[in-house]
Design a protein around this motif. Structure first.
Motif, PDB file in Angstrom:
ATOM      1  N   ALA A 122      -0.832  -5.772  18.999  1.00 43.65           N
ATOM      2  CA  ALA A 122      -1.385  -5.456  17.681  1.00 43.65           C
ATOM      3  C   ALA A 122      -0.286  -5.415  16.630  1.00 43.65           C
ATOM      4  O   ALA A 122       0.432  -4.436  16.523  1.00 43.65           O
ATOM      5  CB  ALA A 122      -2.133  -4.128  17.710  1.00 43.65           C
ATOM      6  N   ASP A 123      -0.130  -6.484  15.889  1.00 42.87           N
ATOM      7  CA  ASP A 123       0.684  -6.471  14.687  1.00 42.87           C
ATOM      8  C   ASP A 123      -0.293  -6.124  13.570  1.00 42.87           C
ATOM      9  O   ASP A 123      -1.358  -6.736  13.461  1.00 42.87           O
ATOM     10  CB  ASP A 123       1.336  -7.826  14.439  1.00 42.87           C
ATOM     11  N   ILE A 124       0.052  -5.134  12.774  1.00 41.55           N
ATOM     12  CA  ILE A 124      -0.888  -4.587  11.798  1.00 41.55           C
ATOM     13  C   ILE A 124      -0.313  -4.717  10.397  1.00 41.55           C
ATOM     14  O   ILE A 124       0.879  -4.534  10.189  1.00 41.55           O
ATOM     15  CB  ILE A 124      -1.166  -3.097  12.110  1.00 41.55           C
ATOM     16  N   ILE A 125      -1.168  -5.020   9.424  1.00 44.20           N
ATOM     17  CA  ILE A 125      -0.759  -5.032   8.024  1.00 44.20           C
ATOM     18  C   ILE A 125      -1.512  -3.947   7.269  1.00 44.20           C
ATOM     19  O   ILE A 125      -2.624  -3.581   7.646  1.00 44.20           O
ATOM     20  CB  ILE A 125      -0.981  -6.403   7.346  1.00 44.20           C
ATOM     21  N   ALA A 126      -0.882  -3.425   6.229  1.00 45.73           N
ATOM     22  CA  ALA A 126      -1.534  -2.455   5.345  1.00 45.73           C
ATOM     23  C   ALA A 126      -1.501  -3.015   3.934  1.00 45.73           C
ATOM     24  O   ALA A 126      -0.514  -3.615   3.513  1.00 45.73           O
ATOM     25  CB  ALA A 126      -0.819  -1.112   5.398  1.00 45.73           C
ATOM     26  N   MET A 127      -2.591  -2.842   3.236  1.00 46.06           N
ATOM     27  CA  MET A 127      -2.702  -3.358   1.880  1.00 46.06           C
ATOM     28  C   MET A 127      -3.360  -2.312   0.983  1.00 46.06           C
ATOM     29  O   MET A 127      -4.063  -1.440   1.476  1.00 46.06           O
ATOM     30  CB  MET A 127      -3.475  -4.675   1.883  1.00 46.06           C
ATOM     31  N   PRO A 128      -3.141  -2.395  -0.314  1.00 45.04           N
ATOM     32  CA  PRO A 128      -3.612  -1.364  -1.242  1.00 45.04           C
ATOM     33  C   PRO A 128      -5.062  -1.568  -1.686  1.00 45.04           C
ATOM     34  O   PRO A 128      -5.339  -1.758  -2.864  1.00 45.04           O
ATOM     35  CB  PRO A 128      -2.660  -1.509  -2.424  1.00 45.04           C
ATOM     36  N   GLY A 129      -5.974  -1.542  -0.771  1.00 45.67           N
ATOM     37  CA  GLY A 129      -7.370  -1.709  -1.145  1.00 45.67           C
ATOM     38  C   GLY A 129      -8.195  -2.182   0.030  1.00 45.67           C
ATOM     39  O   GLY A 129      -7.722  -2.248   1.165  1.00 45.67           O
ATOM     40  N   VAL A 169       0.136  -7.274   0.370  1.00 43.41           N
ATOM     41  CA  VAL A 169       0.468  -6.500   1.577  1.00 43.41           C
ATOM     42  C   VAL A 169       1.604  -5.528   1.266  1.00 43.41           C
ATOM     43  O   VAL A 169       2.622  -5.907   0.695  1.00 43.41           O
ATOM     44  CB  VAL A 169       0.852  -7.440   2.739  1.00 43.41           C
ATOM     45  N   ASP A 170       1.406  -4.263   1.649  1.00 43.17           N
ATOM     46  CA  ASP A 170       2.423  -3.229   1.446  1.00 43.17           C
ATOM     47  C   ASP A 170       3.405  -3.159   2.598  1.00 43.17           C
ATOM     48  O   ASP A 170       4.587  -2.931   2.400  1.00 43.17           O
ATOM     49  CB  ASP A 170       1.765  -1.856   1.287  1.00 43.17           C
ATOM     50  N   LEU A 171       2.893  -3.292   3.812  1.00 36.71           N
ATOM     51  CA  LEU A 171       3.776  -3.199   4.966  1.00 36.71           C
ATOM     52  C   LEU A 171       3.172  -3.915   6.158  1.00 36.71           C
ATOM     53  O   LEU A 171       1.977  -4.190   6.205  1.00 36.71           O
ATOM     54  CB  LEU A 171       4.098  -1.739   5.323  1.00 36.71           C
ATOM     55  N   VAL A 172       4.050  -4.216   7.093  1.00 36.24           N
ATOM     56  CA  VAL A 172       3.657  -4.873   8.339  1.00 36.24           C
ATOM     57  C   VAL A 172       4.267  -4.076   9.482  1.00 36.24           C
ATOM     58  O   VAL A 172       5.439  -3.685   9.414  1.00 36.24           O
ATOM     59  CB  VAL A 172       4.179  -6.329   8.393  1.00 36.24           C
ATOM     60  N   MET A 173       3.475  -3.834  10.533  1.00 43.25           N
ATOM     61  CA  MET A 173       4.026  -3.292  11.760  1.00 43.25           C
ATOM     62  C   MET A 173       3.979  -4.405  12.784  1.00 43.25           C
ATOM     63  O   MET A 173       2.916  -4.919  13.107  1.00 43.25           O
ATOM     64  CB  MET A 173       3.249  -2.090  12.272  1.00 43.25           C
ATOM     65  N   LYS A 174       5.162  -4.809  13.246  1.00 39.50           N
ATOM     66  CA  LYS A 174       5.267  -5.897  14.215  1.00 39.50           C
ATOM     67  C   LYS A 174       6.085  -5.411  15.396  1.00 39.50           C
ATOM     68  O   LYS A 174       7.228  -4.987  15.220  1.00 39.50           O
ATOM     69  CB  LYS A 174       5.916  -7.124  13.579  1.00 39.50           C
ATOM     70  N   GLY A 185       6.019  -2.745  16.981  1.00 45.15           N
ATOM     71  CA  GLY A 185       6.435  -1.354  16.851  1.00 45.15           C
ATOM     72  C   GLY A 185       7.412  -1.071  15.729  1.00 45.15           C
ATOM     73  O   GLY A 185       7.764   0.077  15.483  1.00 45.15           O
ATOM     74  N   THR A 186       7.869  -2.089  15.016  1.00 50.44           N
ATOM     75  CA  THR A 186       8.783  -1.890  13.889  1.00 50.44           C
ATOM     76  C   THR A 186       8.008  -2.026  12.588  1.00 50.44           C
ATOM     77  O   THR A 186       7.231  -2.962  12.419  1.00 50.44           O
ATOM     78  CB  THR A 186       9.936  -2.916  13.927  1.00 50.44           C
ATOM     79  N   LEU A 187       8.249  -1.105  11.670  1.00 48.19           N
ATOM     80  CA  LEU A 187       7.576  -1.086  10.380  1.00 48.19           C
ATOM     81  C   LEU A 187       8.429  -1.799   9.346  1.00 48.19           C
ATOM     82  O   LEU A 187       9.607  -1.469   9.158  1.00 48.19           O
ATOM     83  CB  LEU A 187       7.339   0.364   9.955  1.00 48.19           C
ATOM     84  N   TYR A 188       7.869  -2.803   8.688  1.00 51.65           N
ATOM     85  CA  TYR A 188       8.553  -3.557   7.649  1.00 51.65           C
ATOM     86  C   TYR A 188       7.832  -3.305   6.336  1.00 51.65           C
ATOM     87  O   TYR A 188       6.633  -3.556   6.223  1.00 51.65           O
ATOM     88  CB  TYR A 188       8.543  -5.059   7.955  1.00 51.65           C
ATOM     89  N   ASP A 201      10.176  -2.107  -2.265  1.00 56.70           N
ATOM     90  CA  ASP A 201       9.922  -0.704  -1.984  1.00 56.70           C
ATOM     91  C   ASP A 201      11.025   0.136  -2.632  1.00 56.70           C
ATOM     92  O   ASP A 201      12.197  -0.223  -2.601  1.00 56.70           O
ATOM     93  CB  ASP A 201       9.882  -0.478  -0.462  1.00 56.70           C
ATOM     94  N   ALA A 202      10.661   1.265  -3.217  1.00 55.40           N
ATOM     95  CA  ALA A 202      11.581   2.083  -4.013  1.00 55.40           C
ATOM     96  C   ALA A 202      12.831   2.507  -3.242  1.00 55.40           C
ATOM     97  O   ALA A 202      13.924   2.526  -3.788  1.00 55.40           O
ATOM     98  CB  ALA A 202      10.851   3.315  -4.534  1.00 55.40           C
ATOM     99  N   ASP A 203      12.714   2.831  -1.974  1.00 52.12           N
ATOM    100  CA  ASP A 203      13.888   3.299  -1.244  1.00 52.12           C
ATOM    101  C   ASP A 203      14.713   2.157  -0.655  1.00 52.12           C
ATOM    102  O   ASP A 203      15.771   2.395  -0.078  1.00 52.12           O
ATOM    103  CB  ASP A 203      13.487   4.301  -0.142  1.00 52.12           C
ATOM    104  N   GLY A 204      14.223   0.952  -0.790  1.00 50.11           N
ATOM    105  CA  GLY A 204      14.968  -0.214  -0.333  1.00 50.11           C
ATOM    106  C   GLY A 204      15.034  -0.371   1.171  1.00 50.11           C
ATOM    107  O   GLY A 204      15.610  -1.316   1.674  1.00 50.11           O
ATOM    108  N   ASP A 205      14.440   0.544   1.908  1.00 43.40           N
ATOM    109  CA  ASP A 205      14.454   0.492   3.370  1.00 43.40           C
ATOM    110  C   ASP A 205      13.350  -0.432   3.841  1.00 43.40           C
ATOM    111  O   ASP A 205      12.190  -0.206   3.555  1.00 43.40           O
ATOM    112  CB  ASP A 205      14.250   1.908   3.927  1.00 43.40           C
ATOM    113  N   ARG A 206      13.695  -1.474   4.567  1.00 51.72           N
ATOM    114  CA  ARG A 206      12.695  -2.442   5.022  1.00 51.72           C
ATOM    115  C   ARG A 206      12.098  -2.072   6.362  1.00 51.72           C
ATOM    116  O   ARG A 206      11.158  -2.687   6.804  1.00 51.72           O
ATOM    117  CB  ARG A 206      13.308  -3.822   5.081  1.00 51.72           C
ATOM    118  N   SER A 207      12.657  -1.103   7.056  1.00 47.78           N
ATOM    119  CA  SER A 207      12.059  -0.701   8.328  1.00 47.78           C
ATOM    120  C   SER A 207      12.161   0.806   8.480  1.00 47.78           C
ATOM    121  O   SER A 207      13.069   1.427   7.949  1.00 47.78           O
ATOM    122  CB  SER A 207      12.732  -1.408   9.503  1.00 47.78           C
ATOM    123  N   ALA A 208      11.204   1.367   9.184  1.00 41.96           N
ATOM    124  CA  ALA A 208      11.209   2.819   9.381  1.00 41.96           C
ATOM    125  C   ALA A 208      11.268   3.116  10.855  1.00 41.96           C
ATOM    126  O   ALA A 208      10.927   2.340  11.685  1.00 41.96           O
ATOM    127  CB  ALA A 208       9.964   3.435   8.764  1.00 41.96           C
TER     128      ALA A 208
END
Length: 113
Positions: free
Chosen positions: A72-79, A91-96, A98-101, A106-113
């Motif tokens: 399951a690679d998942i995307i999140a979008m604002p709506g 698209v706001d973010l992608v989880m591929k 297990g890594t969040l992109y 993004d304000a903090d400049g971090d591309r992965s969490a």
């Protein structure tokens, strides 16, 4: 072409979303969603064309759905793409794997969490 699109929209034939649309630059493939809906295909059917139906047609039964034991690679979008088919273009973010992109802007400049 419009007649063919209307007949396709009214049929039960499986439709797969494709990167070979040739109508949009690479990276703008999401534009196939509004193109499909503008020709009578429902948003649900268009979204399934890019997920479960595409996976099924390719014989990839571990993809295309969110379920235990599946990839399951998942995307999140604002709506809600079911009510605004243009949302997949934002698209706001992608989880591929297990890594969040996050989006590059993004304000903090971090591309992965």
């Amino acid at each position: 072409m419009l007649d063919s699109a209307e007949r396709l929209a009214g049929s039960g034939v499986d439709i797969a979303f494709g990167t070979d649309a040739g109508m949009f630059p690479h990276g703008d493939n999401w534009r196939e969603f509004p193109m499909m809906t503008s020709n009578g295909i429902t948003a649900v059917r268009a979204l399934k064309a890019a997920t479960s139906v595409a996976a099924d047609l390719l014989g990839l039964d571990d993809l295309g759905v969110i379920a235990e034991g599946k990839t399951a690679d998942i995307i999140a979008m604002p709506g809600d793409p079911f009510t605004d088919i243009e949302v997949p273009g934002r698209v706001d973010l992608v989880m591929k794997q297990g890594t969040l992109y996050k989006r590059p802007d993004d304000a903090d400049g971090d591309r992965s969490a």
